[in-house]
Design an enzyme around this catalytic site. Structure first.
Site: not given
Length: 184
Positions: A7, A67, A139
């Site tokens: 991420d 992502e 996160d």
């Protein structure tokens, strides 16, 4: 298969590592890589790059899932986030990993069941799916959810490949062209 989920972020980049065995995701590790706001941008990007390379060297994942992040509020923030994402992608390709990319909508839908899920819902579902004793940080949860999304995609594509002689064409269409699938 061992999957590294990322991420990306400039201040905080989440990572999550799972093993996908017998159709089930199993937790390996998760956490964050932090860069110091007080250092110059190139140093911060190098921190992210080096941190990801270190993770790959230590945990030996076979693939990575990242992502795709969109920020439209502030052009400067969008630019910085894009540079952080570029550092992450470069570290992964430098390490020789195949990379798949998923939007936040895809990750939330695959993990929680709907694309408008709140962060807390993602954290809760990741904890449930991986049988964790508590919720991971936001996160790390996003990174783990990205890895889980890839595992589910691989499982789906595997069953699709077994069912269809035109699977490679269908795979590219299912993913909307965001991931380059190799013909088997």
């Amino acid at each position: 298969m061992r999957i590294l989920g990322i991420d990306p972020g400039l201040r905080v980049t989440g990572y999550g590592i799972i093993d996908f065995i017998d159709g089930q995701p199993r937790y390996v590790a998760s956490g964050v890589i932090r860069s110091d706001d007080s250092t110059p941008l190139p140093t911060r990007l190098h921190t992210l790059f080096a941190g990801i390379v270190e993770l790959v060297n230590h945990y030996k994942p076979q693939v990575a899932a990242v992502e795709i992040v969109f920020v439209n509020v502030n052009p400067q923030s969008t630019l910085l986030l894009g540079q952080a994402r570029g550092a992450a992608l470069t570290a992964l390709t430098h390490s020789g990993l195949a990379i798949s990319e998923y939007t936040a909508l895809q990750v939330k839908k695959a993990t929680v069941g709907h694309g408008k899920a709140a962060k807390s819902q993602v954290q809760d579902m990741v904890a449930r799916l991986l049988k964790l004793p508590g919720q991971p940080g936001a996160d790390a949860a996003d990174a783990l959810a990205t890895a889980i999304t890839h595992a589910q995609t691989v499982r789906f594509m595997g069953s699709l490949s077994a069912a269809s002689p035109n699977a490679s064409l269908l795979q590219a269409r299912v993913r909307g062209g965001r991931t380059s699938w190799r013909k088997r």
